[in-house]
Design a protein around this motif. Structure first.
Motif, PDB file in Angstrom:
ATOM      1  N   LEU A  87       0.840  -1.194   0.000  1.00 42.52           N
ATOM      2  CA  LEU A  87       0.000   0.000   0.000  1.00 42.52           C
ATOM      3  C   LEU A  87       0.874   1.243   0.000  1.00 42.52           C
ATOM      4  O   LEU A  87       1.841   1.339   0.763  1.00 42.52           O
ATOM      5  CB  LEU A  87      -0.909   0.020   1.230  1.00 42.52           C
ATOM      6  N   SER A  88       0.533   2.210  -0.854  1.00 45.48           N
ATOM      7  CA  SER A  88       1.286   3.459  -0.908  1.00 45.48           C
ATOM      8  C   SER A  88       0.934   4.367   0.264  1.00 45.48           C
ATOM      9  O   SER A  88       1.725   5.219   0.669  1.00 45.48           O
ATOM     10  CB  SER A  88       1.014   4.192  -2.228  1.00 45.48           C
ATOM     11  N   LEU A  89      -0.273   4.189   0.817  1.00 43.99           N
ATOM     12  CA  LEU A  89      -0.722   4.998   1.947  1.00 43.99           C
ATOM     13  C   LEU A  89      -1.364   4.087   2.982  1.00 43.99           C
ATOM     14  O   LEU A  89      -2.278   3.325   2.671  1.00 43.99           O
ATOM     15  CB  LEU A  89      -1.737   6.055   1.490  1.00 43.99           C
ATOM     16  N   LYS A  90      -0.879   4.166   4.210  1.00 47.49           N
ATOM     17  CA  LYS A  90      -1.433   3.348   5.279  1.00 47.49           C
ATOM     18  C   LYS A  90      -2.851   3.816   5.592  1.00 47.49           C
ATOM     19  O   LYS A  90      -3.067   4.986   5.906  1.00 47.49           O
ATOM     20  CB  LYS A  90      -0.562   3.471   6.536  1.00 47.49           C
ATOM     21  N   PRO A  91      -3.843   2.923   5.500  1.00 48.48           N
ATOM     22  CA  PRO A  91      -5.229   3.374   5.708  1.00 48.48           C
ATOM     23  C   PRO A  91      -5.526   3.696   7.160  1.00 48.48           C
ATOM     24  O   PRO A  91      -5.093   2.998   8.074  1.00 48.48           O
ATOM     25  CB  PRO A  91      -6.063   2.175   5.235  1.00 48.48           C
ATOM     26  N   GLN A  92      -6.271   4.783   7.363  1.00 48.86           N
ATOM     27  CA  GLN A  92      -6.816   5.121   8.663  1.00 48.86           C
ATOM     28  C   GLN A  92      -8.244   4.605   8.801  1.00 48.86           C
ATOM     29  O   GLN A  92      -8.755   4.473   9.902  1.00 48.86           O
ATOM     30  CB  GLN A  92      -6.806   6.644   8.867  1.00 48.86           C
ATOM     31  N   ARG A  93      -8.855   4.324   7.654  1.00 48.78           N
ATOM     32  CA  ARG A  93     -10.210   3.787   7.621  1.00 48.78           C
ATOM     33  C   ARG A  93     -10.283   2.781   6.470  1.00 48.78           C
ATOM     34  O   ARG A  93      -9.874   3.085   5.350  1.00 48.78           O
ATOM     35  CB  ARG A  93     -11.233   4.905   7.425  1.00 48.78           C
ATOM     36  N   VAL A  94     -10.794   1.599   6.750  1.00 43.24           N
ATOM     37  CA  VAL A  94     -10.885   0.531   5.749  1.00 43.24           C
ATOM     38  C   VAL A  94     -12.351   0.302   5.401  1.00 43.24           C
ATOM     39  O   VAL A  94     -13.205   0.159   6.294  1.00 43.24           O
ATOM     40  CB  VAL A  94     -10.259  -0.776   6.276  1.00 43.24           C
ATOM     41  N   GLY A  95     -12.660   0.289   4.100  1.00 47.87           N
ATOM     42  CA  GLY A  95     -14.001  -0.031   3.630  1.00 47.87           C
ATOM     43  C   GLY A  95     -14.082  -1.490   3.225  1.00 47.87           C
ATOM     44  O   GLY A  95     -13.161  -2.022   2.600  1.00 47.87           O
ATOM     45  N   VAL A  96     -15.176  -2.151   3.594  1.00 46.53           N
ATOM     46  CA  VAL A  96     -15.401  -3.562   3.250  1.00 46.53           C
ATOM     47  C   VAL A  96     -16.681  -3.644   2.420  1.00 46.53           C
ATOM     48  O   VAL A  96     -17.734  -3.147   2.841  1.00 46.53           O
ATOM     49  CB  VAL A  96     -15.536  -4.444   4.503  1.00 46.53           C
ATOM     50  N   PHE A  97     -16.586  -4.273   1.264  1.00 43.10           N
ATOM     51  CA  PHE A  97     -17.724  -4.401   0.347  1.00 43.10           C
ATOM     52  C   PHE A  97     -17.972  -5.876   0.054  1.00 43.10           C
ATOM     53  O   PHE A  97     -17.035  -6.627  -0.247  1.00 43.10           O
ATOM     54  CB  PHE A  97     -17.439  -3.658  -0.953  1.00 43.10           C
ATOM     55  N   VAL A  98     -19.240  -6.302   0.152  1.00 41.31           N
ATOM     56  CA  VAL A  98     -19.615  -7.691  -0.129  1.00 41.31           C
ATOM     57  C   VAL A  98     -20.702  -7.718  -1.184  1.00 41.31           C
ATOM     58  O   VAL A  98     -21.702  -7.000  -1.076  1.00 41.31           O
ATOM     59  CB  VAL A  98     -20.124  -8.396   1.148  1.00 41.31           C
ATOM     60  N   ASP A  99     -20.502  -8.515  -2.213  1.00 37.22           N
ATOM     61  CA  ASP A  99     -21.551  -8.818  -3.185  1.00 37.22           C
ATOM     62  C   ASP A  99     -21.839 -10.309  -3.049  1.00 37.22           C
ATOM     63  O   ASP A  99     -21.066 -11.148  -3.509  1.00 37.22           O
ATOM     64  CB  ASP A  99     -21.091  -8.469  -4.601  1.00 37.22           C
TER      65      ASP A  99
END
Length: 383
Positions: A87-99
């Motif tokens: 990752l180029s930028l360490k996430p402060q917030r992660v989004g999770v998507f489910v289909d």
């Protein structure tokens, strides 16, 4: 230290994990988790039938579709074998998507709108649940909580700049030069009459309307004893007496006499004074037919109009009401929105073609699944 909790079948033991309270067997779902200050965590989804006792190996074969962080910098998608993710930028917030139908589980860095990893061809056959592990404290280096984004935080990311339209303002209303404040002036101004102007009700519309999308703005109502705020159709009647209700093209809430707080549905709904805000947030989802109101200070939901079929342009609606001999002289004050519209859901649209790609997924923790080492006071979601 472990808590004294009963070791029921749903509870993880000893792995420090917990599931979301509500699972799903169909549809598309998206949620976000704040991971600020953490050096280790696991996020994803898990089958209802997963093993919860003893040692657990997180991979799709065992019913887990998970991304994790270890040692503050190592990100891995827990396939079999695991895949290290750069990752180029360490996430402060992660989004999770489910289909569910497509068998997809995707992860996103909310901070830079980038895709992290997608599990494909998952072939879900039973209920799946959001999965969380804050991991161990690691000598105090990993004490920050996982925080599930609240409904208020999600809608606030659709903030837009709203200014008042002087051509619609009742002649008794005084607008600031920047179009961000409006108050009742007691004296009627000599303004040109036009079809857009309210001539009896002391109201004004926002300058920019919308025919699609999601929009959010905030209005300060501090020190006022009466006001009406919401949205209105472009085609509303603007002359003479007006009844503010959805049938007439208005979706609004009001305050009267300092303590009469109502949602102007048909019939109107009395709202608890405990919800009365000093600053009101207004959120519109055009496609979903929804108008919602929030107490900005408390970050809490007040009321929602839902299930409407909007047609034509909608405009922000403002009524500061009469000054009432100075008792209601304070202005309505718009907060600058910055003009930044949140595009969190657009990130996953490429995985769904032209289909609707998500449902509004408000995640809460299921305490019956948490290990005895968990403390849930820092986890929050919508009200």
């Amino acid at each position: 230290m472990p808590q004294n909790l009963s070791d029921i079948p749903q509870r993880f033991n000893p792995v420090v994990s917990v599931l979301g309270k509500d699972g799903f067997t169909s549809g598309r779902h998206y949620w976000e988790v704040q991971v600020v200050g953490k050096t280790a965590w696991d996020l994803g989804v898990a089958r209802e039938s997963i093993k919860r006792k003893g040692k657990i190996i997180l991979n799709p074969k065992n019913g887990y579709w998970v991304l994790w962080l270890r040692n503050g910098s190592t990100y891995e998608a827990l396939t079999d074998p695991p895949i290290q993710v750069s990752l180029s930028l360490k996430p402060q917030r992660v989004g999770v998507f489910v289909d569910y139908e497509e068998g997809l589980v995707s992860f996103y860095n909310v901070d830079d709108n980038s895709h992290i990893h997608t599990f494909t061809a998952c072939k879900f056959i039973e209920k799946i649940y959001p999965y969380f592990s804050p991991d161990v404290l690691n000598g105090g280096r990993n004490t920050s909580p996982l925080i599930i984004s609240s409904e208020f935080e999600r809608v606030r990311k659709y903030s837009v700049d709203v200014t008042l339209d002087p051509d619609t303002a009742n002649p008794y209303l005084i607008l600031s030069d920047d179009g961000m404040e409006v108050r009742h002036g007691d004296t009627k101004q000599n303004l040109p009459e036009n079809p857009k102007r309210f001539n009896q009700v002391v109201s004004v519309l926002g300058k920019e309307g919308f025919t699609s999308g999601r929009h959010y703005w905030e209005v300060e109502v501090k020190n006022k004893t009466a006001w009406t705020l919401g949205v209105a159709r472009e085609s509303i009647g603007r002359k003479g007496k007006i009844t503010t209700c959805p049938e007439n093209g208005y979706w609004a809430v009001w305050l009267r006499k300092g303590n009469d707080f109502e949602a102007l549905s048909s019939p109107s709904v009395c709202l608890p004074l405990s919800l009365k805000p000093w600053k009101l947030g207004v959120y519109v989802d055009y496609e979903e037919g929804q108008v919602s109101f929030y107490n900005v200070e408390a970050k809490s939901h007040i009321y929602s109009f839902k299930g409407y079929k909007f047609s034509g342009k909608l405009f922000p609606y403002f009524c500061p009401c009469n000054s009432d001999d100075g008792k209601n002289a304070a202005p309505l004050i718009l907060s600058p929105g910055g003009g930044l519209q949140y595009r969190g859901f657009e990130r996953v649209r490429k995985y769904a073609g032209n289909k609707t790609i998500y449902s509004r997924c408000f995640i809460t923790i299921e305490p019956m699944t948490t290990t005895t080492f968990h403390y849930l006071t820092h986890c929050f979601s919508h009200d």
